[in-house]
Design a protein around this motif. Structure first.
Motif, mmCIF file in Angstrom:
data_model
loop_
_atom_site.group_PDB
_atom_site.id
_atom_site.type_symbol
_atom_site.label_atom_id
_atom_site.label_comp_id
_atom_site.label_asym_id
_atom_site.label_seq_id
_atom_site.Cartn_x
_atom_site.Cartn_y
_atom_site.Cartn_z
ATOM 1 N N THR A 115 0.804 -1.216 0.000
ATOM 2 C CA THR A 115 0.000 0.000 0.000
ATOM 3 C C THR A 115 0.839 1.269 0.000
ATOM 4 O OG1 THR A 115 -1.711 -1.186 1.240
ATOM 5 C CG2 THR A 115 -1.871 1.213 1.169
ATOM 6 N N LYS A 116 1.848 1.345 0.843
ATOM 7 C CA LYS A 116 2.621 2.573 1.001
ATOM 8 C C LYS A 116 3.927 2.590 0.206
ATOM 9 C CE LYS A 116 0.757 3.525 5.619
ATOM 10 N NZ LYS A 116 1.086 3.799 7.045
ATOM 11 N N GLU A 118 6.444 2.969 -2.902
ATOM 12 C CA GLU A 118 6.512 3.734 -4.141
ATOM 13 C C GLU A 118 7.263 2.910 -5.184
ATOM 14 O OE1 GLU A 118 8.297 7.478 -3.246
ATOM 15 O OE2 GLU A 118 6.511 8.250 -2.219
ATOM 16 N N ARG A 145 -1.742 14.253 -8.180
ATOM 17 C CA ARG A 145 -2.118 15.306 -7.227
ATOM 18 C C ARG A 145 -1.057 16.406 -7.311
ATOM 19 N NH1 ARG A 145 -5.330 15.741 -2.756
ATOM 20 N NH2 ARG A 145 -5.812 13.502 -2.821
ATOM 21 N N SER A 309 1.835 13.802 -5.543
ATOM 22 C CA SER A 309 1.760 12.341 -5.591
ATOM 23 C C SER A 309 1.288 11.900 -6.972
ATOM 24 C CB SER A 309 0.808 11.783 -4.517
ATOM 25 O OG SER A 309 -0.528 12.158 -4.800
ATOM 26 N N HIS A 311 -0.337 8.257 -9.008
ATOM 27 C CA HIS A 311 -0.808 6.876 -8.942
ATOM 28 C C HIS A 311 -1.312 6.444 -10.315
ATOM 29 C CE1 HIS A 311 -1.079 8.208 -4.751
ATOM 30 N NE2 HIS A 311 -1.035 6.941 -4.393
ATOM 31 N N CYS A 313 -3.721 3.100 -12.161
ATOM 32 C CA CYS A 313 -4.594 1.974 -11.830
ATOM 33 C C CYS A 313 -5.404 1.594 -13.060
ATOM 34 C CB CYS A 313 -5.523 2.322 -10.670
ATOM 35 S SG CYS A 313 -6.715 3.615 -11.082
ATOM 36 N N SER A 319 -5.042 1.195 -6.760
ATOM 37 C CA SER A 319 -4.060 2.176 -7.225
ATOM 38 C C SER A 319 -2.650 1.744 -6.834
ATOM 39 C CB SER A 319 -4.361 3.560 -6.634
ATOM 40 O OG SER A 319 -4.267 3.526 -5.223
ATOM 41 N N LYS A 321 1.132 3.378 -6.229
ATOM 42 C CA LYS A 321 1.834 4.641 -6.010
ATOM 43 C C LYS A 321 3.177 4.647 -6.728
ATOM 44 C CE LYS A 321 2.891 7.913 -2.299
ATOM 45 N NZ LYS A 321 2.905 8.134 -0.832
ATOM 46 N N ASN A 323 7.027 6.523 -7.628
ATOM 47 C CA ASN A 323 8.109 7.365 -7.131
ATOM 48 C C ASN A 323 8.200 8.582 -8.051
ATOM 49 O OD1 ASN A 323 10.862 8.489 -6.929
ATOM 50 N ND2 ASN A 323 11.219 6.776 -5.539
#
Length: 332
Positions: A115-116, A118, A145, A309, A311, A313, A319, A321, A323
């Motif tokens: 999940t977290k 990159e 974003r 950020s 992402h 998908c 999604s 994430k 780098n």
């Protein structure tokens, strides 16, 4: 638990873990003349109104006067605890509330990525294709974003990007023109061409097209369609390339894969850049074109760190994430 301030008393303290403080009560009973040889301990079981099975702790404390009853001095406690609630099973036991409404398919495929974490662009695209396992061909989307506030004019972002490998979709183009432009549009491959007649059809609810292109001399008449076309994102606009004198070129670009994008009110840009049945190389080329376009059209009022950020998908997948530094500096 409570202590007594009188010579002889019996105090009952009722304690329960509850979110409503009005359900917590304290009871005190005075006994001015106790029976010396007898130590009475009262035990009460009180139930919570809304849930009788809620665990309750009741304590009764007897405190006798040492002067009148030298041989009796003691404390008695009675406790009644009901069984704890049964542990939740299935989706109800999941920690994240949003996961409780997910399908079993989604819960399984989201285990494929951290999940977290990159990911670099290549790994992310490869992982994205693994997560797309529905029965139809899903679209592939990028979500960026940005550090902008679209409520200010100098921080609004609206532009287009021509995806080199196309979108994988069949785009139906309608053209509003008059005079010689009508024949030019038909020869260029426009699906629908019209003038005042097409405007009347749109006012009546006709929306069987994906893009609406208009010549500059038609914009006076098109202005009245703002309330109908605006909410659907179909209103012709020079920034989006849908108001132009070179109609054949505009038709060709949108047919080949030109995509319009804009930042929403939260500063997020959503761009579709292909289908999951594209090769990883084609998806990579389209994605890099989208990143370059967002970077090139950076609003003048944007300050500080532009990218917050990123992402990617599939339509029905989780999604992934990216780098940001590796994404911007990536060279195929």
């Amino acid at each position: 638990m409570a202590a007594c301030a009188t010579h002889s008393s019996l105090m009952l303290a009722y304690t329960a873990a509850t979110s409503r403080p009005q359900e917590l009560s304290l009871f005190s009973f005075a006994n001015p003349r106790p029976n010396p040889p007898l130590l009475r301990c009262a035990s009460f079981l009180l139930h919570r109104r809304s849930s009788p099975s809620f665990p309750v702790l009741v304590s009764a404390v007897a405190d006798l006067d040492s002067e009148e009853n030298e041989f009796v001095e003691g404390t008695a406690t009675a406790t009644a605890v009901l069984d704890p609630p049964k542990p939740k099973k299935g989706k109800a036991a999941l920690v994240l509330k949003r996961d409780r409404t997910r399908s079993k398919r989604f819960l399984e495929i989201q285990k494929l990525r951290e999940t977290k974490q990159e990911y670099d662009v290549k790994t992310a695209i490869s992982l994205l294709k693994q997560t797309a396992n529905t029965r139809f061909v899903e679209s592939v989307e990028a979500h960026f974003r940005l550090n902008i506030d679209p409520k200010y004019n100098d921080q609004q972002l609206r532009a287009t990007v021509s995806l080199p490998k196309g979108t994988g979709q069949t785009v139906k183009v309608a053209v509003l023109a008059q005079g010689e432009k009508v024949d030019e549009a038909k020869n260029a491959g426009a699906d629908i061409v019209g003038s005042d007649d097409l405007i009347e059809l749109i006012k009546g609810g006709f929306m069987e097209f994906d893009k609406l292109i208009a010549s500059p001399d038609m914009m006076v008449k098109v202005a009245g369609l703002g309330k109908i076309l605006g909410p659907r994102g179909l209103m012709p606009n020079p920034k989006a390339g849908t108001v132009t004198a070179n109609i054949p070129q505009a038709i060709e670009e949108f047919k080949k894969g030109k995509v319009e994008f804009r930042a929403d009110k939260t500063g997020i840009v959503h761009i579709p850049f292909g289908k999951v049945n594209f090769t990883e190389e084609d998806l990579l080329i389209n994605f890099l074109a989208a990143v370059k376009s967002v970077e090139t059209n950076k609003p003048k009022g944007a300050k500080g760190v532009y990218w917050k950020s990123a992402h990617i998908c599939s339509s029905m997948g989780p999604s992934i994430k990216l780098n940001i530094r590796e994404m911007i500096d990536f060279k195929p």
